[in-house]
Design a protein around this motif. Sequence first.
Motif, PDB file in Angstrom:
ATOM      1  N   GLY A   1      -5.432   8.767  -9.146  1.00 26.59           N
ATOM      2  CA  GLY A   1      -4.670   7.570  -8.929  1.00 26.59           C
ATOM      3  C   GLY A   1      -4.290   7.419  -7.474  1.00 26.59           C
ATOM      4  N   ALA A   2      -3.784   6.271  -7.124  1.00 26.38           N
ATOM      5  CA  ALA A   2      -3.349   6.006  -5.754  1.00 26.38           C
ATOM      6  C   ALA A   2      -2.242   4.960  -5.766  1.00 26.38           C
ATOM      7  N   ASN A   3      -1.438   4.984  -4.733  1.00 28.09           N
ATOM      8  CA  ASN A   3      -0.404   3.988  -4.511  1.00 28.09           C
ATOM      9  C   ASN A   3      -0.133   3.990  -3.025  1.00 28.09           C
ATOM     10  N   SER A   4       0.955   3.372  -2.588  1.00 31.54           N
ATOM     11  CA  SER A   4       1.236   3.348  -1.158  1.00 31.54           C
ATOM     12  C   SER A   4       2.692   3.715  -0.876  1.00 31.54           C
ATOM     13  N   LEU A   5       2.913   4.184   0.354  1.00 35.80           N
ATOM     14  CA  LEU A   5       4.268   4.529   0.788  1.00 35.80           C
ATOM     15  C   LEU A   5       5.132   3.282   0.832  1.00 35.80           C
ATOM     16  N   THR A   6       6.385   3.402   0.388  1.00 37.26           N
ATOM     17  CA  THR A   6       7.305   2.274   0.481  1.00 37.26           C
ATOM     18  C   THR A   6       8.134   2.335   1.752  1.00 37.26           C
ATOM     19  N   SER A   7       8.098   3.484   2.445  1.00 40.02           N
ATOM     20  CA  SER A   7       8.767   3.611   3.741  1.00 40.02           C
ATOM     21  C   SER A   7       8.047   4.686   4.534  1.00 40.02           C
ATOM     22  N   GLY A   8       8.177   4.602   5.844  1.00 43.65           N
ATOM     23  CA  GLY A   8       7.548   5.594   6.705  1.00 43.65           C
ATOM     24  C   GLY A   8       8.179   6.967   6.509  1.00 43.65           C
ATOM     25  N   ILE A   9       7.400   8.010   6.802  1.00 41.99           N
ATOM     26  CA  ILE A   9       7.913   9.378   6.700  1.00 41.99           C
ATOM     27  C   ILE A   9       7.558  10.146   7.965  1.00 41.99           C
TER      28      ILE A   9
ATOM     29  N   THR B   1      -1.379  17.508  -5.901  1.00 39.43           N
ATOM     30  CA  THR B   1      -1.647  17.318  -4.476  1.00 39.43           C
ATOM     31  C   THR B   1      -2.042  15.873  -4.225  1.00 39.43           C
ATOM     32  N   VAL B   2      -1.484  15.308  -3.158  1.00 41.12           N
ATOM     33  CA  VAL B   2      -1.864  13.965  -2.719  1.00 41.12           C
ATOM     34  C   VAL B   2      -2.366  14.045  -1.281  1.00 41.12           C
ATOM     35  N   GLN B   3      -3.055  13.003  -0.868  1.00 40.68           N
ATOM     36  CA  GLN B   3      -3.508  12.913   0.511  1.00 40.68           C
ATOM     37  C   GLN B   3      -3.062  11.588   1.086  1.00 40.68           C
ATOM     38  N   ILE B   4      -2.496  11.659   2.315  1.00 45.11           N
ATOM     39  CA  ILE B   4      -2.132  10.469   3.076  1.00 45.11           C
ATOM     40  C   ILE B   4      -2.867  10.602   4.402  1.00 45.11           C
ATOM     41  N   ASN B   5      -3.752   9.668   4.684  1.00 48.05           N
ATOM     42  CA  ASN B   5      -4.610   9.763   5.869  1.00 48.05           C
ATOM     43  C   ASN B   5      -5.317  11.118   5.842  1.00 48.05           C
ATOM     44  N   ASN B   6      -5.155  11.959   6.867  1.00 46.00           N
ATOM     45  CA  ASN B   6      -5.841  13.257   6.901  1.00 46.00           C
ATOM     46  C   ASN B   6      -4.993  14.415   6.397  1.00 46.00           C
ATOM     47  N   GLU B   7      -3.745  14.135   5.990  1.00 48.19           N
ATOM     48  CA  GLU B   7      -2.845  15.203   5.552  1.00 48.19           C
ATOM     49  C   GLU B   7      -2.848  15.359   4.032  1.00 48.19           C
ATOM     50  N   LYS B   8      -2.952  16.606   3.567  1.00 43.46           N
ATOM     51  CA  LYS B   8      -2.796  16.908   2.153  1.00 43.46           C
ATOM     52  C   LYS B   8      -1.384  17.445   1.937  1.00 43.46           C
ATOM     53  N   ILE B   9      -0.766  17.017   0.844  1.00 44.10           N
ATOM     54  CA  ILE B   9       0.623  17.361   0.544  1.00 44.10           C
ATOM     55  C   ILE B   9       0.709  17.766  -0.926  1.00 44.10           C
ATOM     56  N   THR B  10       1.238  18.959  -1.192  1.00 43.63           N
ATOM     57  CA  THR B  10       1.474  19.342  -2.582  1.00 43.63           C
ATOM     58  C   THR B  10       2.889  18.907  -2.963  1.00 43.63           C
TER      59      THR B  10
ATOM     60  N   HIS C   1       3.683   9.251   8.795  1.00 45.15           N
ATOM     61  CA  HIS C   1       2.897   8.196   8.162  1.00 45.15           C
ATOM     62  C   HIS C   1       3.763   6.951   8.058  1.00 45.15           C
ATOM     63  N   THR C   2       3.140   5.786   8.037  1.00 45.13           N
ATOM     64  CA  THR C   2       3.881   4.535   8.036  1.00 45.13           C
ATOM     65  C   THR C   2       3.879   3.878   6.658  1.00 45.13           C
ATOM     66  N   SER C   3       4.864   3.028   6.449  1.00 39.40           N
ATOM     67  CA  SER C   3       4.978   2.284   5.206  1.00 39.40           C
ATOM     68  C   SER C   3       3.667   1.545   4.941  1.00 39.40           C
ATOM     69  N   GLY C   4       3.208   1.602   3.697  1.00 38.25           N
ATOM     70  CA  GLY C   4       1.967   0.931   3.331  1.00 38.25           C
ATOM     71  C   GLY C   4       0.748   1.833   3.356  1.00 38.25           C
ATOM     72  N   ASP C   5       0.862   3.021   3.974  1.00 38.26           N
ATOM     73  CA  ASP C   5      -0.272   3.962   3.964  1.00 38.26           C
ATOM     74  C   ASP C   5      -0.582   4.355   2.522  1.00 38.26           C
ATOM     75  N   THR C   6      -1.853   4.544   2.230  1.00 39.23           N
ATOM     76  CA  THR C   6      -2.286   4.911   0.888  1.00 39.23           C
ATOM     77  C   THR C   6      -1.969   6.367   0.576  1.00 39.23           C
ATOM     78  N   VAL C   7      -1.400   6.589  -0.606  1.00 35.17           N
ATOM     79  CA  VAL C   7      -1.131   7.930  -1.132  1.00 35.17           C
ATOM     80  C   VAL C   7      -2.082   8.122  -2.299  1.00 35.17           C
ATOM     81  N   LYS C   8      -3.017   9.080  -2.173  1.00 31.86           N
ATOM     82  CA  LYS C   8      -4.079   9.250  -3.164  1.00 31.86           C
ATOM     83  C   LYS C   8      -3.991  10.622  -3.808  1.00 31.86           C
ATOM     84  N   GLN C   9      -4.011  10.662  -5.130  1.00 29.74           N
ATOM     85  CA  GLN C   9      -4.056  11.937  -5.858  1.00 29.74           C
ATOM     86  C   GLN C   9      -5.407  12.585  -5.626  1.00 29.74           C
TER      87      GLN C   9
END
Length: 71
Positions: free
Chosen positions: A1-9, A29-38, A62-70
């Motif tokens: 699945g995927a969604n997007s950030l609602t605010s920058g981090i 684990t999700v990925q935002i741009n080139n970063e993987k985050i558990t 990362h900025t608001s609206g960036d894709t967060v992908k499982q």
Amino acid sequence: GANSLTSGINDSINQISVGNTNPFTASGTVQINNEKITYTGVDGTNLTGCTRGAASTDAASHTSGDTVKQI
């Protein structure tokens, strides 16, 4: 699945707000741009217990609206 950030981090925050958590598993684990985050949990529209820079990736801002992908 995927969604997007609602605010920058920044590169150290350990809770990530997304528009909808339905696409995500209870932990994983999700990925935002080139970063993987558990993450260890889901609370409302937040992924919680985040470990930044997983799998030898670099923690980054990362900025608001960036894709967060499982992954």
